[in-house]
Design a protein around this motif. Structure first.
Motif, PDB file in Angstrom:
ATOM      1  N   THR A 501      48.789 -23.586 -73.350  1.00 43.34           N
ATOM      2  CA  THR A 501      49.306 -24.919 -73.031  1.00 43.34           C
ATOM      3  C   THR A 501      50.270 -25.404 -74.103  1.00 43.34           C
ATOM      4  O   THR A 501      51.298 -26.011 -73.799  1.00 43.34           O
ATOM      5  N   ALA A 502      49.926 -25.117 -75.374  1.00 42.27           N
ATOM      6  CA  ALA A 502      50.818 -25.529 -76.462  1.00 42.27           C
ATOM      7  C   ALA A 502      52.174 -24.844 -76.339  1.00 42.27           C
ATOM      8  O   ALA A 502      53.222 -25.486 -76.479  1.00 42.27           O
ATOM      9  N   LEU A 503      52.167 -23.532 -76.063  1.00 41.69           N
ATOM     10  CA  LEU A 503      53.432 -22.818 -75.884  1.00 41.69           C
ATOM     11  C   LEU A 503      54.208 -23.339 -74.685  1.00 41.69           C
ATOM     12  O   LEU A 503      55.432 -23.500 -74.732  1.00 41.69           O
ATOM     13  N   LEU A 504      53.479 -23.616 -73.583  1.00 35.62           N
ATOM     14  CA  LEU A 504      54.141 -24.103 -72.375  1.00 35.62           C
ATOM     15  C   LEU A 504      54.741 -25.482 -72.600  1.00 35.62           C
ATOM     16  O   LEU A 504      55.882 -25.749 -72.213  1.00 35.62           O
ATOM     17  N   ASP A 505      53.955 -26.375 -73.239  1.00 35.97           N
ATOM     18  CA  ASP A 505      54.466 -27.725 -73.491  1.00 35.97           C
ATOM     19  C   ASP A 505      55.673 -27.696 -74.413  1.00 35.97           C
ATOM     20  O   ASP A 505      56.660 -28.413 -74.192  1.00 35.97           O
ATOM     21  N   LEU A 506      55.580 -26.870 -75.450  1.00 36.88           N
ATOM     22  CA  LEU A 506      56.717 -26.786 -76.364  1.00 36.88           C
ATOM     23  C   LEU A 506      57.945 -26.225 -75.655  1.00 36.88           C
ATOM     24  O   LEU A 506      59.062 -26.730 -75.826  1.00 36.88           O
ATOM     25  N   SER A 507      57.750 -25.185 -74.842  1.00 33.08           N
ATOM     26  CA  SER A 507      58.891 -24.604 -74.124  1.00 33.08           C
ATOM     27  C   SER A 507      59.503 -25.617 -73.163  1.00 33.08           C
ATOM     28  O   SER A 507      60.728 -25.703 -73.028  1.00 33.08           O
ATOM     29  N   TRP A 587      57.082 -22.803 -95.872  1.00 34.06           N
ATOM     30  CA  TRP A 587      58.417 -22.795 -95.277  1.00 34.06           C
ATOM     31  C   TRP A 587      58.592 -21.516 -94.467  1.00 34.06           C
ATOM     32  O   TRP A 587      58.543 -20.418 -95.012  1.00 34.06           O
ATOM     33  N   LEU A 588      58.794 -21.679 -93.182  1.00 39.90           N
ATOM     34  CA  LEU A 588      58.943 -20.553 -92.265  1.00 39.90           C
ATOM     35  C   LEU A 588      60.381 -20.524 -91.766  1.00 39.90           C
ATOM     36  O   LEU A 588      60.851 -21.499 -91.158  1.00 39.90           O
ATOM     37  N   PRO A 589      61.143 -19.457 -92.035  1.00 37.65           N
ATOM     38  CA  PRO A 589      62.563 -19.426 -91.634  1.00 37.65           C
ATOM     39  C   PRO A 589      62.715 -19.331 -90.123  1.00 37.65           C
ATOM     40  O   PRO A 589      61.937 -18.669 -89.435  1.00 37.65           O
ATOM     41  N   LEU A 590      63.717 -20.012 -89.613  1.00 38.13           N
ATOM     42  CA  LEU A 590      64.088 -19.961 -88.200  1.00 38.13           C
ATOM     43  C   LEU A 590      65.485 -19.342 -88.127  1.00 38.13           C
ATOM     44  O   LEU A 590      66.425 -19.852 -88.725  1.00 38.13           O
ATOM     45  N   SER A 591      65.593 -18.248 -87.418  1.00 36.24           N
ATOM     46  CA  SER A 591      66.874 -17.538 -87.367  1.00 36.24           C
ATOM     47  C   SER A 591      67.140 -17.070 -85.952  1.00 36.24           C
ATOM     48  O   SER A 591      66.220 -16.911 -85.144  1.00 36.24           O
ATOM     49  N   GLY A 592      68.402 -16.865 -85.655  1.00 35.53           N
ATOM     50  CA  GLY A 592      68.830 -16.348 -84.362  1.00 35.53           C
ATOM     51  C   GLY A 592      70.036 -15.455 -84.533  1.00 35.53           C
ATOM     52  O   GLY A 592      70.990 -15.821 -85.243  1.00 35.53           O
ATOM     53  N   ASP A 593      69.995 -14.290 -83.911  1.00 37.74           N
ATOM     54  CA  ASP A 593      71.071 -13.299 -84.018  1.00 37.74           C
ATOM     55  C   ASP A 593      71.364 -12.933 -85.472  1.00 37.74           C
ATOM     56  O   ASP A 593      72.514 -12.725 -85.868  1.00 37.74           O
ATOM     57  N   GLY A 594      70.284 -12.883 -86.279  1.00 37.64           N
ATOM     58  CA  GLY A 594      70.449 -12.496 -87.669  1.00 37.64           C
ATOM     59  C   GLY A 594      71.016 -13.578 -88.566  1.00 37.64           C
ATOM     60  O   GLY A 594      71.236 -13.332 -89.749  1.00 37.64           O
ATOM     61  N   GLN A 595      71.255 -14.776 -88.042  1.00 39.12           N
ATOM     62  CA  GLN A 595      71.827 -15.858 -88.823  1.00 39.12           C
ATOM     63  C   GLN A 595      70.771 -16.937 -89.057  1.00 39.12           C
ATOM     64  O   GLN A 595      70.051 -17.310 -88.131  1.00 39.12           O
ATOM     65  N   LEU A 617      49.298 -19.464 -84.574  1.00 36.67           N
ATOM     66  CA  LEU A 617      49.810 -20.328 -83.515  1.00 36.67           C
ATOM     67  C   LEU A 617      51.183 -20.870 -83.889  1.00 36.67           C
ATOM     68  O   LEU A 617      52.102 -20.900 -83.056  1.00 36.67           O
ATOM     69  N   ILE A 618      51.345 -21.283 -85.136  1.00 36.59           N
ATOM     70  CA  ILE A 618      52.639 -21.806 -85.576  1.00 36.59           C
ATOM     71  C   ILE A 618      53.697 -20.721 -85.538  1.00 36.59           C
ATOM     72  O   ILE A 618      54.844 -20.955 -85.139  1.00 36.59           O
ATOM     73  N   ALA A 619      53.321 -19.506 -85.974  1.00 39.39           N
ATOM     74  CA  ALA A 619      54.279 -18.402 -85.908  1.00 39.39           C
ATOM     75  C   ALA A 619      54.696 -18.110 -84.474  1.00 39.39           C
ATOM     76  O   ALA A 619      55.855 -17.790 -84.196  1.00 39.39           O
ATOM     77  N   ALA A 620      53.725 -18.234 -83.527  1.00 35.78           N
ATOM     78  CA  ALA A 620      54.072 -18.036 -82.116  1.00 35.78           C
ATOM     79  C   ALA A 620      54.977 -19.148 -81.611  1.00 35.78           C
ATOM     80  O   ALA A 620      55.909 -18.911 -80.832  1.00 35.78           O
ATOM     81  N   LEU A 621      54.724 -20.386 -82.050  1.00 28.03           N
ATOM     82  CA  LEU A 621      55.564 -21.503 -81.622  1.00 28.03           C
ATOM     83  C   LEU A 621      56.943 -21.457 -82.276  1.00 28.03           C
ATOM     84  O   LEU A 621      57.903 -22.006 -81.731  1.00 28.03           O
ATOM     85  N   ALA A 622      57.026 -20.808 -83.434  1.00 21.70           N
ATOM     86  CA  ALA A 622      58.312 -20.771 -84.139  1.00 21.70           C
ATOM     87  C   ALA A 622      59.345 -19.937 -83.394  1.00 21.70           C
ATOM     88  O   ALA A 622      60.547 -20.194 -83.508  1.00 21.70           O
ATOM     89  N   GLN A 623      58.906 -18.947 -82.627  1.00 13.78           N
ATOM     90  CA  GLN A 623      59.870 -18.090 -81.927  1.00 13.78           C
ATOM     91  C   GLN A 623      60.648 -18.863 -80.858  1.00 13.78           C
ATOM     92  O   GLN A 623      61.889 -18.848 -80.876  1.00 13.78           O
ATOM     93  N   PRO A 624      59.973 -19.565 -79.906  1.00 12.48           N
ATOM     94  CA  PRO A 624      60.782 -20.366 -78.961  1.00 12.48           C
ATOM     95  C   PRO A 624      61.539 -21.494 -79.640  1.00 12.48           C
ATOM     96  O   PRO A 624      62.601 -21.900 -79.168  1.00 12.48           O
TER      97      PRO A 624
END
Length: 883
Positions: A501-507, A587-595, A617-624
């Protein structure tokens, strides 16, 4: 081998751009000459002209090693105080600032002092490599993480300082420094390794002939494995057949003392067989103590350090779940431990997980490792017994006993047992299997003692009562086990549902966000709601400053350093990591396409099991979140590019239009003035008057163009102020016609203005200018001697100025676009000349009064009509009295 595979091999073998090269001097034990060999190699590089600098070298007072340091530049050590003790550590920032060609870093497995950026020295080495600095380093084989349990089994000593194996895998060269055990022992006795007192203790405790021989074998095996891996890669580079990476290794672990050893063995097997590997834990929902949770967490964290993937599954059927996951991931080898066989309360002994895998794992290679458990439990894990659950069992049993005593007068003996069964079910549902079994046993004793003849004894006199008791005990155990199992399944389902539910709500929230600010706000809100933690999104502004979405943290030096390091290196930093762990934020980095796109900051995250689950859970939420942040960033860039394109288009249209519309009247005026200046004395008075009037008309035309530009600028910058006053619509029409009498002279003008029109509460000059723009536009497109009609009407609380002509008209599909700026310059306004600002300004002026402008058909179905519609206000009392 295909060309694509060979190309991939070439890319893997090519050094990464800007990254330094790592050379490791590997030894079996201290004293074999690793540091001496490293310094000797460094001296050769210095003679070749390279900039070599000593970061840290531990000579332990050995004269020959000290002599080898002569001539090598040294980076001063960093001094720090810890609990009253002065400590010296390598100055990482100093080396990064100087950027030598080659840095010497001794003792790769060393743990840095508290307060350092990284907890381990090997992390310092990785940062030097990323900065493009080559590194020479040393390490002993007993410090390799995957060999930790084997070294303990050989020497009986638990090595605390370890290096993940994947660090050595990144080395460009590994040089084995070997010395026979007899020679090493001789060096120890001569005091060339340690001082004599320390040497004697070391020989007795660690440096025995047997231990050194075994460690030497481990060092050679490690070097041989690296040679084998290099040979494998060289085969691929040459396009030849080599052992292909097939399938995957799965290692199933449980929360027991065998888990860490199983993970280390799996890492070694995966390395030898060139297999990717995963550590899988199947959560059956059974309750676990702190010791079991500690073992499980330690094994999973060890797997992540050794380069394995950590997978959590939920099901009661462990073997079947492992087989299904192996098939899904196309694994070929499943490794499990054979430390113990579990027994349950059933008629037969349940097969162990290993036996079930062997029976059901068709097509899979099943490997069972039998080993001794770890000598010590994980740090911070102590066995605890939740006495409150067992107190609940006792209270439930006593309550059931009291109720059974009251009902014994009305119910038969067999029915009394149902009261105790109800108590067992309540305990099983509210607690776990242990308290439920305790409740069942205690109920069995009380039922026999109080209700089975002879009373108040545990003796059973009648045969049928024996069967009653046995059936009662059996039903109580089965009912308690079943209820406890259902409770565990319900808890597992709730946890899974909460995460899903957390992943769905965040998405869902992220998909609705349109910009970076909205994405960050949605993510922070969802993380604070789900994880009950302080969260913040940090992005880089245009000036390189941090821009925070959420509760802005106070960035003290540790926090700023952790955030900067995580953003620069794309790796987590701060609390709970090995990089600047003294910080209060993770601090968890957020990156896309290597940037790098930004950082996710989390505060109040503890090291307990709940904290570990929240981290995952946070690491899973960090991807979307990173994907949405990348999408929002790209959308912002595209919008900026679109606005820039539109601005350039408008600028080009304005320049083209203004250059034409301003040049035409200027050219006419210049021609008239030149004619007057040259031929004025010979012209008749009528000709001179005609040239002067033409010059004045062109000047008025030029004035209207400039006024339109100024009005458009005022509208665009919000500088248009309404100074309202009561005015007559007839006066507005008369004034507009007076200003355009020369423009309208060649047209058949019809004016339809009723006498009883209400007053308008407007800015008279602006409404008049809007009407002038519409009339001029209509006159421009009307044929010679064509009809032009201006009519004023009222209705539904509105007053309308309607200007109709007999020109070419406006296609219905373009009637909305003619109010766009510069539309005339491209195709609109029926293709005539002009800046295209007239109708756009008209719409802005009328819209500022709360009115609207729209286009319709012209006179007799020909041409076009433009309507200016304004709202009517309640008429002033003075006007009503006058009328």
């Amino acid at each position: 081998m295909s060309d694509a595979q060979r190309a991939d091999a070439l890319l893997d073998d090519a050094p990464r751009e800007g990254r330094g090269r790592l050379k490791v001097f590997l030894g079996a034990a201290p004293g074999v000459g690793k540091t001496y060999a490293m310094l000797q190699a460094a001296q050769r590089q210095r003679q070749l002209g390279r900039d070599v600098r000593v970061g840290v070298v531990e000579t332990h007072g050995r004269a020959e090693t000290e002599a080898m340091r002569v001539g090598l530049a040294e980076q001063p050590m960093r001094r720090s105080e810890y609990r009253g003790v002065t400590l010296f550590e390598m100055d990482l920032d100093g080396l990064l600032q100087l950027r030598p060609s080659l840095a010497l870093v001794d003792e790769l497995a060393h743990s840095n002092a508290s307060g350092s950026r990284h907890a381990k020295r090997w992390q310092d080495v990785l940062e030097l490599l990323e900065a493009g600095i080559d590194v020479y380093t040393t390490v002993n084989v007993q410090h390799l993480e995957s060999l930790n349990d084997q070294v303990r089994g050989i020497t009986g000593v638990q090595v605390r300082e370890t290096v993940p194996d994947w660090v050595l895998h990144q080395a460009d060269d590994i040089l084995l420094i070997d010395l026979p055990p007899r020679e090493l022992l001789e060096r120890l006795r001569e005091g060339k390794v340690y001082v004599p007192e320390q040497a004697r203790a070391a020989i007795d405790a660690f440096f025995t002939q047997t231990n050194l021989t075994a460690l030497r074998e481990l060092a050679m095996q490690t070097a041989a494995a690296r040679v084998d891996a290099d040979l494998h890669r060289r085969h691929r580079l040459q396009g030849q057949t080599a052992p292909a990476v097939r399938g995957r290794l799965l290692v199933g672990i449980d929360g027991d003392a065998y888990a860490e050893g199983l993970v280390r063995h799996a890492a070694r097997v995966a390395e030898r067989r060139h297999l990717p590997w995963s550590v899988v834990h199947v959560d059956t929902g059974a309750s676990r103590g702190e010791v079991q949770l500690g073992y499980l967490q330690s094994a999973q964290q060890l797997a992540e350090r050794l380069g394995g993937e950590v997978v959590e599954l939920r099901d009661e059927r462990v073997a079947r779940t492992l087989i299904e996951h192996a098939v899904e991931r196309r694994a070929t080898l499943v490794l499990v431990g054979g430390g113990r066989v579990r027994r349950v309360w059933k008629f037969s002994v349940r097969r162990s997980v290993a036996e079930q895998l062997i029976k059901g794992g068709r097509g899979l290679e099943i490997s069972v490792l039998g080993q001794e458990p770890a000598l010590t439990a994980p740090v911070g894990s102590t066995a605890t017994l939740d006495w409150r659950q067992y107190l609940l069992a006792a209270l439930a049993t006593l309550t059931a006993t009291g109720l059974a005593l009251m009902l014994s007068r009305y119910l038969a003996l067999p029915n009394i047992s149902l009261v105790f069964l109800a108590a067992v079910l309540v305990v099983a549902v509210r607690s776990s299997l242990g308290p439920a079994l305790a409740c069942a046993g205690l109920s069995f004793l009380l039922y026999d003692f109080l209700f089975i003849p002879p009373m108040f004894t545990l003796i059973v006199a009648r045969q049928e009562d024996v069967l009653t008791l046995l059936f009662f005990l059996l039903m109580a155990v089965l009912a308690g086990n079943l209820a406890s199992r259902q409770r565990r399944q319900l808890q597992a389902l709730r946890q899974t549902q909460a995460e899903t539910t957390a992943l769905l709500d965040l998405s869902r929230q992220l998909s609705a966000a349109t910009d970076v600010q909205a994405v960050g706000a949605a993510a922070v809100r969802q993380l604070q709601l789900v994880a009950k933690l302080d969260a913040v999104i940090a992005t880089r502004g245009k000036q390189g400053k941090w821009v925070f979405i959420g509760s802005e943290p106070l960035l003290a030096e540790p926090e700023r350093g952790a955030a900067e390091w995580a953003f620069k290196h794309g790796q987590p930093a701060g609390k709970g990591t090995d990089t600047l762990p003294s910080a209060q934020w993770w601090w968890l980095p957020l990156s896309g396409d290597g940037q790098p796109l930004g950082l996710l900051g989390i505060r109040q995250l503890g090291p307990d099991q709940a904290g570990l689950q929240k981290r995952r859970l946070i690491a899973a939420l960090a991807q979307p979140l990173a994907q949405a942040l990348g999408r929002a960033t790209l959308a912002g860039e595209l919008e900026a590019a679109r606005l820039h394109g539109q601005t350039e288009e408008l600028r080009s249209a304005l320049l083209a239009s203004v250059s034409h519309d301003l040049r035409t009247p200027l050219t006419a005026m210049r021609g008239s003035i030149d004619s007057l200046a040259i031929l004025g004395h010979s012209m008749s008075e009528a000709d001179r008057q005609e040239l002067l009037e033409a010059t004045r008309d062109e000047a008025e035309r030029l004035d209207r163009y400039i006024q339109n530009l100024l009005d458009m600028t005022r509208l665009g910058h919000g500088g248009l102020k309404l100074i309202r006053d009561w005015t007559s619509p007839a006066d507005i029409v008369a004034s507009a016609l007076q200003r355009l009498h020369r423009v309208l002279a060649e047209l058949r003008l019809e004016v339809l203005v009723p006498d009883d029109l209400p007053l308008l509460y407007v800015h008279p000059a602006l409404v008049e200018q809007a009407l002038v723009n519409v009339l001029e536009n209509a006159a421009r497109f009307s044929p010679p001697q064509g009809r032009l009609q201006i009519a004023v009407s009222t209705g539904a609380g509105r007053l309308r100025f309607i200007v109709s002509d007999e020109g070419p008209g406006v296609p219905e599909a373009e009637r909305e676009r003619i109010f766009d700026m510069f539309y005339t310059a491209t195709r609109g306004d029926r293709g005539g000349p002009g800046t295209g600002l007239g109708l756009a300004i008209c719409q802005g002026m009328i819209g500022a009064h709360g009115g609207r402008v729209f286009v319709g058909d012209g006179l007799g179905g020909r041409g076009a009509s433009v309507t200016l519609e304004l709202p009517l206000q309640p008429q002033p009392e003075m006007e009503k009295d006058l009328t």
